[in-house]
Every structure is written in structure tokens, then in C-alpha cells.
Design an enzyme around this catalytic site. Sequence first.
Site, PDB file in Angstrom:
ATOM      1  N   GLY A   1      -8.487 -13.288   0.248  1.00 64.41           N
ATOM      2  CA  GLY A   1      -7.536 -14.381   0.018  1.00 64.41           C
ATOM      3  C   GLY A   1      -8.057 -15.537  -0.809  1.00 64.41           C
ATOM      4  O   GLY A   1      -7.467 -16.616  -0.803  1.00 64.41           O
TER       5      GLY A   1
ATOM      6  N   ASP B   1     -14.304  -3.172   3.210  1.00 59.44           N
ATOM      7  CA  ASP B   1     -15.316  -4.214   3.067  1.00 59.44           C
ATOM      8  C   ASP B   1     -16.173  -4.288   4.320  1.00 59.44           C
ATOM      9  O   ASP B   1     -15.712  -4.769   5.362  1.00 59.44           O
ATOM     10  CB  ASP B   1     -14.629  -5.566   2.848  1.00 59.44           C
ATOM     11  CG  ASP B   1     -14.022  -5.687   1.462  1.00 59.44           C
ATOM     12  OD1 ASP B   1     -14.738  -5.465   0.479  1.00 59.44           O
ATOM     13  OD2 ASP B   1     -12.808  -5.997   1.381  1.00 59.44           O
TER      14      ASP B   1
ATOM     15  N   HIS C   1     -10.115   0.508  -0.059  1.00 55.51           N
ATOM     16  CA  HIS C   1     -11.325  -0.318  -0.181  1.00 55.51           C
ATOM     17  C   HIS C   1     -11.681  -0.876   1.198  1.00 55.51           C
ATOM     18  O   HIS C   1     -10.860  -1.529   1.849  1.00 55.51           O
ATOM     19  CB  HIS C   1     -11.052  -1.450  -1.168  1.00 55.51           C
ATOM     20  CG  HIS C   1     -12.236  -2.278  -1.508  1.00 55.51           C
ATOM     21  ND1 HIS C   1     -13.154  -1.912  -2.471  1.00 55.51           N
ATOM     22  CD2 HIS C   1     -12.672  -3.466  -1.017  1.00 55.51           C
ATOM     23  CE1 HIS C   1     -14.098  -2.838  -2.567  1.00 55.51           C
ATOM     24  NE2 HIS C   1     -13.826  -3.806  -1.691  1.00 55.51           N
TER      25      HIS C   1
ATOM     26  N   HIS D   1     -17.455  -0.793   0.338  1.00 55.69           N
ATOM     27  CA  HIS D   1     -18.172  -1.904  -0.298  1.00 55.69           C
ATOM     28  C   HIS D   1     -19.092  -2.525   0.749  1.00 55.69           C
ATOM     29  O   HIS D   1     -18.633  -3.230   1.653  1.00 55.69           O
ATOM     30  CB  HIS D   1     -17.113  -2.905  -0.796  1.00 55.69           C
ATOM     31  CG  HIS D   1     -17.660  -4.141  -1.425  1.00 55.69           C
ATOM     32  ND1 HIS D   1     -16.852  -5.228  -1.725  1.00 55.69           N
ATOM     33  CD2 HIS D   1     -18.910  -4.468  -1.841  1.00 55.69           C
ATOM     34  CE1 HIS D   1     -17.597  -6.176  -2.282  1.00 55.69           C
ATOM     35  NE2 HIS D   1     -18.845  -5.751  -2.353  1.00 55.69           N
TER      36      HIS D   1
ATOM     37  N   GLY E   1      -6.411  -6.994  -2.125  1.00 60.35           N
ATOM     38  CA  GLY E   1      -6.269  -7.140  -0.673  1.00 60.35           C
ATOM     39  C   GLY E   1      -4.991  -7.866  -0.333  1.00 60.35           C
ATOM     40  O   GLY E   1      -3.962  -7.256  -0.008  1.00 60.35           O
ATOM     41  N   SER E   2      -5.023  -9.193  -0.455  1.00 58.93           N
ATOM     42  CA  SER E   2      -3.875 -10.014  -0.061  1.00 58.93           C
ATOM     43  C   SER E   2      -2.618  -9.668  -0.844  1.00 58.93           C
ATOM     44  O   SER E   2      -1.522  -9.651  -0.271  1.00 58.93           O
ATOM     45  CB  SER E   2      -4.190 -11.495  -0.291  1.00 58.93           C
ATOM     46  OG  SER E   2      -5.440 -11.796   0.248  1.00 58.93           O
TER      47      SER E   2
ATOM     48  N   MET F   1     -19.159  -5.976   6.225  1.00 57.22           N
ATOM     49  CA  MET F   1     -19.913  -7.245   6.199  1.00 57.22           C
ATOM     50  C   MET F   1     -20.737  -7.366   7.470  1.00 57.22           C
ATOM     51  O   MET F   1     -20.253  -7.022   8.556  1.00 57.22           O
ATOM     52  CB  MET F   1     -18.953  -8.426   6.096  1.00 57.22           C
ATOM     53  CG  MET F   1     -17.990  -8.336   4.916  1.00 57.22           C
ATOM     54  SD  MET F   1     -17.002  -9.828   4.771  1.00 57.22           S
ATOM     55  CE  MET F   1     -15.818  -9.328   3.505  1.00 57.22           C
TER      56      MET F   1
ATOM     57  N   GLY G   1     -11.467  -9.236  -5.953  1.00 57.14           N
ATOM     58  CA  GLY G   1     -11.290 -10.612  -5.486  1.00 57.14           C
ATOM     59  C   GLY G   1     -10.191 -11.348  -6.225  1.00 57.14           C
ATOM     60  O   GLY G   1     -10.287 -11.570  -7.434  1.00 57.14           O
ATOM     61  N   GLY G   2      -9.128 -11.662  -5.497  1.00 57.76           N
ATOM     62  CA  GLY G   2      -8.069 -12.508  -6.050  1.00 57.76           C
ATOM     63  C   GLY G   2      -7.214 -11.843  -7.110  1.00 57.76           C
ATOM     64  O   GLY G   2      -6.613 -12.516  -7.953  1.00 57.76           O
TER      65      GLY G   2
ATOM     66  N   SER H   1      -7.569  -3.365  -0.438  1.00 60.77           N
ATOM     67  CA  SER H   1      -8.611  -3.728   0.528  1.00 60.77           C
ATOM     68  C   SER H   1      -8.004  -3.947   1.910  1.00 60.77           C
ATOM     69  O   SER H   1      -7.197  -4.868   2.106  1.00 60.77           O
ATOM     70  CB  SER H   1      -9.317  -5.012   0.081  1.00 60.77           C
ATOM     71  OG  SER H   1     -10.109  -5.491   1.143  1.00 60.77           O
TER      72      SER H   1
ATOM     73  N   GLY I   1     -17.326 -12.197   1.014  1.00 56.18           N
ATOM     74  CA  GLY I   1     -17.317 -12.662   2.404  1.00 56.18           C
ATOM     75  C   GLY I   1     -15.928 -12.795   2.984  1.00 56.18           C
ATOM     76  O   GLY I   1     -15.737 -12.573   4.176  1.00 56.18           O
ATOM     77  N   PHE I   2     -14.972 -13.123   2.143  1.00 52.69           N
ATOM     78  CA  PHE I   2     -13.625 -13.376   2.670  1.00 52.69           C
ATOM     79  C   PHE I   2     -12.555 -12.910   1.685  1.00 52.69           C
ATOM     80  O   PHE I   2     -12.772 -12.979   0.472  1.00 52.69           O
ATOM     81  CB  PHE I   2     -13.424 -14.870   2.954  1.00 52.69           C
ATOM     82  CG  PHE I   2     -14.403 -15.381   3.983  1.00 52.69           C
ATOM     83  CD1 PHE I   2     -14.130 -15.263   5.344  1.00 52.69           C
ATOM     84  CD2 PHE I   2     -15.619 -15.920   3.586  1.00 52.69           C
ATOM     85  CE1 PHE I   2     -15.052 -15.689   6.291  1.00 52.69           C
ATOM     86  CE2 PHE I   2     -16.558 -16.353   4.531  1.00 52.69           C
ATOM     87  CZ  PHE I   2     -16.257 -16.240   5.891  1.00 52.69           C
TER      88      PHE I   2
HETATM   89  O1  LIG Z   1     -15.068  -7.832  -0.987  1.00 51.20           O
HETATM   90  C1  LIG Z   1     -14.146  -8.619  -0.816  1.00 51.20           C
HETATM   91  C2  LIG Z   1     -14.393  -9.983  -0.287  1.00 51.20           C
HETATM   92  O2  LIG Z   1     -15.724 -10.133  -0.007  1.00 51.20           O
HETATM   93  C3  LIG Z   1     -12.798  -8.182  -1.259  1.00 51.20           C
HETATM   94  O3  LIG Z   1     -12.669  -6.786  -1.257  1.00 51.20           O
HETATM   95  C4  LIG Z   1     -11.591  -8.844  -0.659  1.00 51.20           C
HETATM   96  O4  LIG Z   1     -11.191  -8.227   0.516  1.00 51.20           O
HETATM   97  C5  LIG Z   1     -10.440  -8.781  -1.627  1.00 51.20           C
HETATM   98  O5  LIG Z   1      -9.363  -9.435  -1.072  1.00 51.20           O
HETATM   99  P1  LIG Z   1      -8.346 -10.302  -1.948  1.00 51.20           P
HETATM  100  O6  LIG Z   1      -9.161 -11.326  -2.692  1.00 51.20           O
HETATM  101  O7  LIG Z   1      -7.685  -9.327  -2.895  1.00 51.20           O
HETATM  102  O8  LIG Z   1      -7.423 -10.886  -0.955  1.00 51.20           O
HETATM  103 FE   LIG Z   2     -14.651  -5.757  -1.510  1.00 54.14          FE
END
Ligand SMILES: O=C(CO)[C@@H](O)[C@H](O)COP(=O)(O)O
Ligand SMILES: [Fe+2]
Length: 209
Positions: A142, A32, A30, A63, A190-191, A34, A169-170, A7, A139-140
Site C-alpha cells: 500500500g 511476500d 506473489h 519474494h 497488491g493493493s 518477511m 510496489g505501488g 501480491s 516491508g509493507f
Molecule cells: O514486497 C512488497 C512489499 O515489501 C510488495 O510485494 C507489496 O506487497 C506490494 O504491494 P502494493 O504496493 O502493490 O500494495
Molecule cells: Fe514483494
Amino acid sequence: MIKLSPSVLAADFACLKDEIEKIGGADYVHIDVMDGHFVPNITFGPDIVKCIKKHTNLVLDVHLMIENPEKYVDVFLKSGADIITVHYECNMDFEYIKNAVKSAGKKLGISIKPKTDAEVLEKFLPDIDMALVMSVEPGFGGQKFMPESIDKIKKIRLMDKNIDIEVDGGIGEDNIKSVVDAGANVIVAGSSVFKADDVRKAVESLKKF
Ligand SMILES: O=C(CO)[C@@H](O)[C@H](O)COP(=O)(O)O
Ligand SMILES: [Fe+2]
């Protein structure tokens, strides 16, 4: 074989071209999107998707965390999106979106937020290519992975053996195996990719996990 979808929300936006080059060993990018309404954050529009398309052959996995995605689906498709995912919880004209994505020959996904039951997806399964299970509140980047998402992935895999199941996510090296064992085959990270000391190595080890 899993597909890894880093992401770019966690990337350095000022060096996006270089950041995208570093994830060349992944499968998807990916993106995102928003809108500040469906989620309390604002990110990318279609022009950024168009710029990313110029610099990569990876599949663009868009997304959409926006209200009324039918207003924007055509422009995102024109900008180079290969997969368009919309949220079950938003206001939308699903028929319009389905026809737009299918007639462009692209893939369609539906995403569910952590508090939405897996069962809501059942009636959409014949029409979609991918189910996206959010394992954090959208929304975010990390945030911490919500383990409840594992059961949801299992439920969807029981409903449909062949559909792509993306989890978002995570996700990192510590939990990728648990989501893949549950039935997910498209992994957003992402992170754990872009904040790693060595982005290329992070991609490589997540692909091997
Ligand atoms: O859609 C989202 C958040 O809304 C994700 O795609 C995050 O961007 C994933 O990031 P990490 O949780 O892997 O840091
Ligand atoms: Fe996403």
C-alpha cells in the site's frame, strides 16, 4: 506479454483460498515472506506456501525479505515455490541458494531495494532468471510508487535483453504502462488488485492495461 503477479499481502488472510480463486486470470501469485529482521514486518512461512499450492495452478512467486535465506530456501522449494527471489542487501550464501534452486529446476531472482544501484546486479545476471526492482521500501504493502525505479528498470534492460524484470510496489492502472515501457515484464500488484471493488476485473484490466 507481461506476467501479472498479484501480491497476497493485500488479500484477506482469513479467506485466502477464495482470494486466490479470484486472481485465477493472473499468471503468478506473489508471496511476500518477511522475517522481522531484514524488514520490520512479519508475514508468511513455508506452511502457508504449501497451503496456497494446493489451491492454485498459478506460478508461486516467493519474494524472500529475510536474512540468511540459505537456511530456508530448501523448505520453501519443498513447499511449492516456483520462483525464489532473495535480496541483494541481505546476508546470504548465494552459491548455496543458486545450487538449491537450480537443482530443484526452479527459477531464481535477486531483488534490489530503492536505494541500491542497478549496477550491482551485473555480476549476478548469468546466474539468475529474474531481477526484481523494488519501487517502494520493502516491508509493507500500500505504499506510493517511487518513479526513480523507472531508470533502474531501463538500466537492467540495457544490461540484459532477455532476463525477466519484475517490479514491485505501488503498481496500478495509472503507472503499469510506464514500467512496462521501461522494460519490466513481470508486474506485482497488491493493493490495486485485492483492495479493488472487483478483484477479477482489476486483474483483467491490469493484464490489458
Ligand atoms: O514486497 C512488497 C512489499 O515489501 C510488495 O510485494 C507489496 O506487497 C506490494 O504491494 P502494493 O504496493 O502493490 O500494495
Ligand atoms: Fe514483494
